[in-house]
Design an enzyme around this catalytic site. Structure first.
Site: not given
Length: 764
Positions: A108, A110
């Site tokens: 992901y 982030w």
């Protein structure tokens, strides 16, 4: 900087930092009018006990015992060379025996604001180079439904969320903002790649002082800040589409809709109006009908509808509305409501999806590209919507619907994760536990002992952002930041590029992966694209060494021209929308042709199939936290400061608390048929009746006991949420809302063990 200070950046703000050997001192960027307090999580995390210091391998995996994975499983500490040899051999075995489509590249985006040490890019590049591809995921947990429905209706997600109405336009032009789901400052304080100035609070204050009226349609009053001076409309959770239809019905029956706009810029309105007026189903979607569903008085619905056309009106729909069953409908219906007002494309008016959901929205776009790590080509066709990972692992070979196609879940043998914690953001964690026991091998690069790390087989310690050099940049932030290393890596931690380079060497593809560059040379290479674009337009374009010396570089912005929708309004023939008709699709023949009962050809009121019941009478709102980004640095000082007795805080309305004998600070048990968790109660009239608000991000901390559905003692709401798709169209995440029961917890209070690392053991 002088005196040991180094420039750096994060998803929640630019800052400077210095290291004293024990902790980090943080100084927010002096130009930021509202720096995020999440920066405080950096101060004590670099040497926290939760950090992973050396490579670890699950003992049962090493010894091939076949034991199910467990959070309290034993790990063996191994030298880097040995564990990399093991991992390279395992990757080769799986690829040779099953093919690249047996490897799921989980990640992901982030993990860091740095554009080179971007874990998602690094792992995908490695798998593409080493094996020709991997099974990937598409879309996001935040916007799984909207990213699929918007291209059918209006255009690209990017154009409608980030290149549309700006905060400057709102401050100058907007008379009324109808914000479905609100625009909470805790969300807009974060932007992938970095954010140097937080402008949303002041923009709303300025607009309100000029006379802009804000309406917050949400179960949480603080989904708009005090500076907006908003009118709060706490309708029943999940009934926003019914309210939109009631408003639309009033517009039509009172002749307040813009027929000219609908005729020139839209297609399919006539079919939708038949539904709106109840011509075919016998049920007009009038204000009284909407009132019965939403709980908002019919007279208030009519009054609001009459107000909408009286000035420049902006309709916004937040991510939260589409993170629920039938999440496509409010996104679509919000656009239709705006089209009926005829203001789409006007400065500060019309429709903006997810304004305020991230710091990217409502800002001007940079005029030059930012550095981006190339990922290479993925030769594997198989993919899943990102929120369907449990379905994939539990149902290999089973067909599923997605956006008009029938696809098949691949048979995954190895999961390789870098830069993410699915045991934070995925729904129904107890089901995810069962799913994560299906693959033969799970590998993770991680900075700390997250629940995902504890459930993996091979755990490789990764550096934190402050332990390496990088470049911080976002396409909507007008500054490039030199992210200078602040502290040495903890223990034996390595950055992802170093780990993948060593693996690539063992697999014989090092040159293809590194292209002969080390980390510094890669940063210089990526920076060059930005420098050349600046130079071509005659702007300040220093070489990399000078940029690094300065610590930052200004990136000019494009004009605030309204983007795709402004151009379309000005000339709908020359600037057609990228939809099948080139217009706003109020009725979509394409979607209608898919024949999905849970996503028809026009916006429709579709009630949730899991409504509150006498047993589970409360609706749980599981939204983003205010004290951290997702679950990152949950062990950090600022995140910890918000907890009570070490638990995440759940807010209840005073009426609901009194009915259950719950007082401020009590420990409560939230439960349903999927699971249960403990949390600390906070009584607040800023939460609507019938609602419990428990943010996500508290690390999953299962108590010993029932292996199928243990009690999370820390307060992770995703032990309660449903693991079903939004619809057959998008298969997005539905983790925003669920139903629960709530009671005061009177048993012995279990300790919080989420941050305790496993004790290394020797092999048998």
């Amino acid at each position: 900087m002088n005196d040991g200070w180094s420039s750096h950046s994060s998803h929640w703000g630019a800052f400077s930092a210095r290291w004293d050997g024990r902790g980090v001192e943080i100084a927010p960027d002096p130009g930021d009018p509202a720096p995020s307090p999440i920066l405080g999580n950096f101060t004590d995390t670099l040497r926290h006990r939760a950090r992973i210091e050396r490579p670890m391998v699950r003992r049962s995996w090493l010894e091939k015992t076949g034991e199910p994975r467990a959070f309290d499983g034993a790990f063996v500490e191994l030298p880097w060379d040995e564990v990399l040899d093991l991992l390279a051999a395992e990757l080769s075995r799986v690829h040779t025996s099953y093919g690249a489509d047996a490897i799921y590249g989980g990640s992901y985006g982030w993990a860091s604001a740095g554009r080179f040490h971007h874990a998602q890019s690094q792992i995908h590049r490695f798998l593409n180079v080493a094996f020709g591809g991997y099974v990937r995921s598409v879309n996001s947990y935040s916007a799984g439904a909207s990213a699929v429905i918007l291209p059918h209706v209006l255009g690209s997600f990017e154009a409608l969320s980030r290149r549309n109405v700006t905060w400057d336009q709102i401050s100058e032009h907007t008379d009324l903002v109808l914000a479905f789901g609100g625009m909470a400052l805790k969300n807009s304080m974060v932007a992938s790649g970095g954010i140097s100035r937080h402008i949303e609070r002041d923009a709303m204050r300025k607009a309100a002082q000029r006379g802009t009226r804000f309406y917050c349609v949400s179960p949480l009053r603080d989904d708009l800040p005090e500076q907006a001076d908003a009118t709060w409309l706490p309708i029943k959770v999940g009934t926003d589409v019914a309210l939109m239809l009631g408003l639309a019905h009033s517009l039509v029956t009172e002749g307040l809709h813009d027929r000219g706009f609908l005729a020139r810029y839209c297609t399919g309105y006539e079919l939708f109006e038949r539904y709106l007026l109840g011509i075919d189903d016998g049920q007009p979607k009038h204000a009284g009908w909407a009132s019965e569903i939403t709980g908002m008085p019919a007279a208030d619905i009519v009054a609001l509808a009459r107000r909408l056309p009286q000035g420049r009106t902006l309709i916004t729909v937040s991510h939260s509305l589409q993170r629920a069953q039938h999440g496509e409908q409010p996104v679509w219906m919000g656009a239709v409501l705006a089209a009926m007002l005829g203001q789409i494309g006007l400065p500060g008016g019309g429709y903006n999806y997810a304004l305020g959901a991230l710091g990217h929205t409502g800002r001007r776009v940079n005029a030059v590209p930012i550095p981006t790590m190339p990922q290479g080509r993925n030769g594997v066709d198989a993919f899943i919507p990102v929120a369907r990972i449990s379905d994939m692992l539990l149902n290999p070979g089973r067909p599923f619907d997605y956006n008009g196609r029938t696809l098949t879940y691949p048979d995954i043998k190895l999961v390789y994760w870098a830069g993410g914690n699915p045991f934070h953001h995925h729904q129904d964690i107890n089901r995810l536990r069962r799913a994560f026991n299906v693959p033969q091998t799970i590998v993770v690069h991680e900075t700390a002992w997250t629940p995902t790390a504890r459930f993996s087989d091979i755990v490789l310690p990764a550096t934190m952002t402050l332990e390496r050099d990088d470049i911080g940049a976002a396409a909507t932030d007008p500054r490039l930041i030199a992210m200078r290393k602040v502290a040495p890596p903890v223990g034996e931690a390595r950055d992802d590029f170093e780990i993948f380079s060593a693996l690539a060497r063992r697999l014989g593809v090092e040159q293809a992966f590194t292209e002969g560059r080390d980390s510094r040379q890669w940063m210089e290479h990526l920076y060059e694209t930005t420098r050349q674009a600046l130079a071509a337009r005659g702007w300040d374009a220093p070489d990399f060494a000078e940029f690094w010396r300065r610590g930052e570089l200004a990136l000019p912005s494009e004009p605030d021209d309204g983007g795709l929708l402004r151009a379309f309004r000005n000339d709908p023939e020359a600037h057609k929308l990228p939809t099948p008709s080139g217009k706003i699709e109020i009725f979509s023949e394409t979607i209608a042709g898919f024949d999905y009962a849970d996503c028809p050809g026009h916006p429709t009121w579709l009630p949730c199939t899991e409504p509150p019941t006498p047993r589970y009478a409360l609706t749980l709102i599981a939204n983003q936290p205010a004290t951290r980004l997702h679950s990152q640095l949950d062990f950090g000082r600022h995140s910890q400061s918000s907890k009570i007795a070490g638990r995440e805080v759940a807010r209840l309305n005073p009426v609901d608390a009194e009915a259950r004998g719950i007082a401020d600070g009590d420990i409560i048990r939230l439960f349903n048929d999927r699971g249960a968790c403990l949390a600390a109660a906070a009584i607040s009239d800023r939460v609507a009746e019938g609602v419990v608000h428990l943010p996500t991000g508290a690390w999953y901390d299962p108590a010993a006991g029932d292996a199928d559905a243990p009690l999370c003692v820390h307060g992770n709401p995703n032990v309660l949420t449903r693991d079903v798709g939004t619809s057959r169209l998008a298969q997005g995440c539905t983790g925003q809302v669920t139903i629960v029961a709530c009671e005061k917890y009177t048993g012995p209070l279990p300790p919080i063990l989420a941050y305790e690392p496993p004790t290394p053991v020797a092999q048998r």
